[in-house]
Structures are given as structure tokens and as C-alpha cells.
Design an enzyme around this catalytic site. Structure first.
Site, PDB file in Angstrom:
ATOM      1  N   GLY A   1     -13.180 -42.385  16.316  1.00 32.02           N
ATOM      2  CA  GLY A   1     -12.881 -41.820  15.005  1.00 32.02           C
ATOM      3  C   GLY A   1     -12.103 -42.790  14.124  1.00 32.02           C
ATOM      4  O   GLY A   1     -12.333 -42.875  12.918  1.00 32.02           O
TER       5      GLY A   1
ATOM      6  N   GLN B   1     -11.948 -33.446  14.267  1.00 37.01           N
ATOM      7  CA  GLN B   1     -11.511 -32.213  14.938  1.00 37.01           C
ATOM      8  C   GLN B   1     -12.506 -31.062  14.775  1.00 37.01           C
ATOM      9  O   GLN B   1     -12.284 -29.981  15.316  1.00 37.01           O
ATOM     10  CB  GLN B   1     -10.138 -31.772  14.398  1.00 37.01           C
ATOM     11  CG  GLN B   1      -9.008 -32.709  14.774  1.00 37.01           C
ATOM     12  CD  GLN B   1      -8.650 -32.669  16.260  1.00 37.01           C
ATOM     13  OE1 GLN B   1      -8.933 -31.701  16.961  1.00 37.01           O
ATOM     14  NE2 GLN B   1      -8.025 -33.733  16.749  1.00 37.01           N
TER      15      GLN B   1
ATOM     16  N   THR C   1     -22.670 -55.567  21.008  1.00 37.89           N
ATOM     17  CA  THR C   1     -23.545 -54.891  21.965  1.00 37.89           C
ATOM     18  C   THR C   1     -23.096 -53.443  22.107  1.00 37.89           C
ATOM     19  O   THR C   1     -21.909 -53.171  22.263  1.00 37.89           O
ATOM     20  CB  THR C   1     -23.487 -55.613  23.340  1.00 37.89           C
ATOM     21  OG1 THR C   1     -23.849 -56.969  23.119  1.00 37.89           O
ATOM     22  CG2 THR C   1     -24.417 -54.970  24.347  1.00 37.89           C
TER      23      THR C   1
ATOM     24  N   CYS D   1      -0.586 -39.177  18.515  1.00 43.61           N
ATOM     25  CA  CYS D   1      -0.079 -40.493  18.094  1.00 43.61           C
ATOM     26  C   CYS D   1       1.379 -40.402  17.688  1.00 43.61           C
ATOM     27  O   CYS D   1       2.134 -41.333  17.894  1.00 43.61           O
ATOM     28  CB  CYS D   1      -0.874 -41.011  16.914  1.00 43.61           C
ATOM     29  SG  CYS D   1      -2.593 -40.611  17.004  1.00 43.61           S
TER      30      CYS D   1
HETATM   31  N1  PLP Z   1      -9.016 -38.366  12.947  1.00 46.59           N
HETATM   32  C1  PLP Z   1      -8.494 -37.239  13.462  1.00 46.59           C
HETATM   33  C2  PLP Z   1      -8.398 -36.028  12.616  1.00 46.59           C
HETATM   34  C3  PLP Z   1      -8.058 -37.209  14.787  1.00 46.59           C
HETATM   35  O1  PLP Z   1      -7.536 -36.085  15.300  1.00 46.59           O
HETATM   36  C4  PLP Z   1      -8.160 -38.396  15.565  1.00 46.59           C
HETATM   37  C5  PLP Z   1      -7.630 -38.418  16.959  1.00 46.59           C
HETATM   38  O2  PLP Z   1      -6.659 -37.768  17.285  1.00 46.59           O
HETATM   39  C6  PLP Z   1      -8.726 -39.537  14.974  1.00 46.59           C
HETATM   40  C7  PLP Z   1      -9.139 -39.484  13.670  1.00 46.59           C
HETATM   41  C8  PLP Z   1      -8.888 -40.801  15.761  1.00 46.59           C
HETATM   42  O3  PLP Z   1      -9.985 -40.700  16.641  1.00 46.59           O
HETATM   43  P1  PLP Z   1     -10.127 -41.713  17.876  1.00 46.59           P
HETATM   44  O4  PLP Z   1      -9.108 -41.335  18.877  1.00 46.59           O
HETATM   45  O5  PLP Z   1     -11.529 -41.497  18.372  1.00 46.59           O
HETATM   46  O6  PLP Z   1      -9.957 -43.086  17.325  1.00 46.59           O
END
Ligand code: PLP
Length: 386
Positions: free
Chosen positions: A71, A177, A235, A323
Site C-alpha cells: 500500500g 483498509q 522482476t 506505525c
Molecule cells: N494505507 C493505509 C490506510 C494503511 O492502513 C496502511 C497500512 O497500515 C498502508 C497504507 C500501508 O500499506 P502497506 O503496509 O502495504 O505498505
């Protein structure tokens, strides 16, 4: 002690069926998809099958899907890709986006872009009227998430999509989400770009996708080989992509039943917590929220202390997003909704999923009030109020 996992918004366990589908792509079908011999073509075929499944989930065409490393990369790709490829230097986003969007916006500000961070109301909702007012003749992109990862509020994306379309401005939504959990159809939402991540829907970590509507002008994210129609060199992560495809297929089969089941459990948990613990509030919109999210603030206690005490009982939850839970900064999302630093610090997020049961919810309801009472008994915050 049987552990209770209630942090599905941080990551989901990989579905056993997904693991099974991925395994051959580590061993027998290990070929490089760029190879023109059969090993390569086998892998290439599997990627294309997965692409069709992912496209199908969001009502897109398969050639509009670019696989990414997750993401975060999809968000970076959308924002930088549009900002650097088009005329104009203004971006509109919300103040409650995931760090993957917020930090990318900050990076773009350092490169001379101007960013409007829209406020939200007490429920965390963006007002589409504010989006309209913020548009200037320099605006290149609007980016508003479909649902917030911390407090679960679902944003009025279709309305914002209509505004973006009328103004001729590209519109991106972070659906990390939501995809696979609620409808995230790109045409119903009116988006030009949409980010997804496999590990939030029972797929593997390290794989995601960006939907890019046909005709959208954006620069490539990674330069090198010609993979992903030259949009993303490197790749391909074949087992990951195959797993993502399988996870999406399973999600589509189960989504309507899961929404009903999780909504009941979510309501049971939210109601129970508010009833059994005084001075507690539900964060986020009471109805326009993800079926699996309960986020509460408990007065006079620290979220981290509740979390550690829950962990001792085998219960995994979270304060804010994964995070930010390792840092002691208040959640930017809860602050944007008008909570004080104390309320934001006293927040706890439970996110439910496929393997959550009613018994698990009952156990949390039985355990947490005692933890809160114990912490309040030694709380300097409470003592200073007396
Ligand atoms: N965007 C949202 C709303 C998320 O909740 C997250 C992950 O917690 C991300 C982006 C990031 O995704 P990824 O962990 O696949 O990089």
C-alpha cells in the site's frame, strides 16, 4: 493461554488457502515471468490471472492494475506519479491520511508543491464542500482515503469523486483498509487511482496494487526493465501476486456474510465497552464506519498501559495505527478530530477479522474493565482531577 488477535487492521494472518496457492511458485513454477520459455510463461500466466481477479474486485480492467510492493508504494506511486507528470503544483488531501500519503505530501512540499490538508469533523469525516472550496487552477490531485485505518470512519468518496470529475482533477483514494472488506468499485467511487494492499485482506505481506484509470497521465515509479507495462520495473513478486489474487477471490466470496457477522461483533464490543467502563467514548462515526473497527478513548489511562496489560492476558490490540503505536506521539488522526492529547493517548483500537468469535469479544469485555480500574487507581491524571 489462547491468544486473541484483535489487530486485523495492522495485518491479517495469511489465509491457509492463500499459502497453499502460493507454494508452487517458490519451487516448481519458479520461473522469471519475462522468460519466453515455459517456466517463464507459466509464471506470467499466473500473474495475469491474479491481475484479472484484483481488477474484478474493484470493477476495473486488468490492464489498469499495476502490482506494487504494498500500500505504501501504491500511495507514493499515485501521488508522486501524478504530481511530477502534470502541470500545476497544488494537492488536496485530508489531515487524517495514513503516513504513506501524509509523508509523501510532505516530501512533495519540500519539492515546491503546495498541499492543502483538509480538516475533518468530530467523527473524522471530510466535508466534500471543503474539497470544492480548496480547488484552485493549480490543483493536480485530490487524495482522500476511503476509510481511516485508526478509527474506521468511511469517507464520502463518491461525492468527492463527482467534484473532482467536474473540476477535471485526478482523484486518488487509499483503499488499503476497504478493498475486500466493503465495496471499493472504482466507477461507483469515481476515482482515477486506488491503492490496495494484500496483507490487509488475508494475503501475503509485501504486495499490493495501484489502480490507474486508462488515460491517466503519470510517471513510472521504478525505472529499469519493462515489467508492468513499463510502469513499475523489477522482476515481479510472483508468489506474492498469486497469493494476492487468491486472497481477493476468497474475499469476494465471503464479503457480504463477513460484513454482517463482523458488524454484529463490532457493535457488541463497542456497546459493551461503553457500558462497562465509565468515562469512555467511541472514536469515529457511529454508523459510517468499517464493520471491523472499534476505537475508544478511556479517560485517565494511557493506551500503551492498557495495551501491555491486555497483552499479559493474551489479547492483541493497538493504539492508533501500527506505525505510530511504537512512538509516543499522539495520533494525528484523533487530534484532527478534536480530541485532546490526553484523550488521544488514552485510545485503543480493536480490529476484528475472519477468526474473531463472540467468546473472544466477551473475554475482552470481561478483562478490560478490570485493567482500567487497576490503572485508574494509580493514575496521576485521575488524582490531579480530584
Ligand atoms: N494505507 C493505509 C490506510 C494503511 O492502513 C496502511 C497500512 O497500515 C498502508 C497504507 C500501508 O500499506 P502497506 O503496509 O502495504 O505498505
Amino acid at each position: 493461554m489462547k491468544r486473541i488477535y484483535l489487530d486485523y487492521a495492522a495485518t491479517t494472518p495469511t489465509h491457509p488457502e492463500v499459502v497453499k496457492t502460493m507454494l508452487p511458485y517458490f519451487t516448481d513454477a519458479f520461473g522469471n515471468p519475462s522468460g519466453i520459455y515455459s517456466y517463464g510463461q507459466e509464471a506470467k500466466g499466473a500473474i495475469e490471472e491474479a491481475r484479472v481477479k484484483v481488477a474484478n474486485l474493484i470493477g476495473a480492467r486488468d490492464e489498469e492494475i499495476v502490482f506494487t510492493s504494498g500500500g505504501t508504494e501504491a500511495d507514493n506511486f499515485a501521488l508522486k506519479g501524478i504530481a511530477f507528470a502534470n502541470k500545476g503544483n497544488h494537492i488536496i488531501t485530508s489531515s487524517i491520511e495514513h503516513h504513506a500519503v501524509i509523508e509523501t505530501c510532505k516530501f512533495l512540499e519540500r519539492r515546491g508543491f503546495k498541499v492543502t490538508y483538509l480538516p475533518v469533523d468530530e467523527y473524522g469525516l471530510v466535508d466534500p464542500g471543503d474539497v470544492k472550496k480548496a480547488i484552485t487552477d493549480k490543483t493536480v490531485l485530490i487524495s482522500v482515503m476511503q476509510a481511516n485505518n485508526e478509527m474506521g470512519t468511511i469517507e464520502p468518496i463518491a461525492e468527492i469523486g463527482g467534484i473532482a470529475k467536474d473540476a477535471g482533477i485526478y482523484f486518488h483514494t487509499d483503499a488499503v483498509q476497504t478493498a475486500g472488506h466493503i465495496s471499493a468499485d472504482v466507477n461507483e467511487l469515481g476515482v482515477d487511482l486506488l491503492s490496495m494492499s494484500a496483507h490487509k485482506l488475508y494475503g501475503p505481506k509485501g504486495v499490493g496494487a495501484l489502480y490507474i484509470r486508462k488515460g491517466t497521465k503519470l510517471i513510472s515509479f521504478m525505472h529499469g526493465g519493462e515489467q508492468e507495462r513499463r510502469r513499475r520495473a523489477s522482476t515481479e513478486n510472483v508468489p506474492g501476486i498469486v497469493g494476492f489474487g487468491k486472497a481477493v477471490e476468497l474475499a469476494q466470496q465471503e464479503v457480504s456474510e463477513e460484513v454482517k457477522r463482523l458488524t454484529c461483533l463490532r457493535n457488541q464490543l463497542a456497546k459493551g465497552l461503553l457500558e462497562r467502563i465509565d468515562r469512555t467514548r467511541l472514536n469515529g462515526h457511529p454508523l459510517k464506519r468499517l464493520p471491523n473497527n472499534v476505537n475508544i478513548s478511556v479517560d485517565f489511562v494511557e493506551g500503551e498501559s492498557m495495551l501491555l496489560n491486555l497483552d499479559l492476558e493474551g489479547i492483541c490490540a493497538s493504539t492508533g495505527s501500527a506505525c505510530s503505536s511504537s512512538s509516543l506521539e499522539s495520533s494525528h488522526v484523533l487530534l484532527a478530530m478534536g480530541l485532546s492529547h490526553e484523550q488521544a493517548h488514552g485510545s485503543l483500537r480493536f480490529s476484528l477479522g475472519k477468526w474473531t468469535t463472540e467468546e473472544e469479544i466477551e473475554r475482552v469485555l470481561n478483562i478490560l474493565p478490570g485493567i482500567v480500574a487497576k490503572l485508574r487507581a494509580m493514575s496521576p491524571l485521575l488524582k490531579s482531577q480530584k
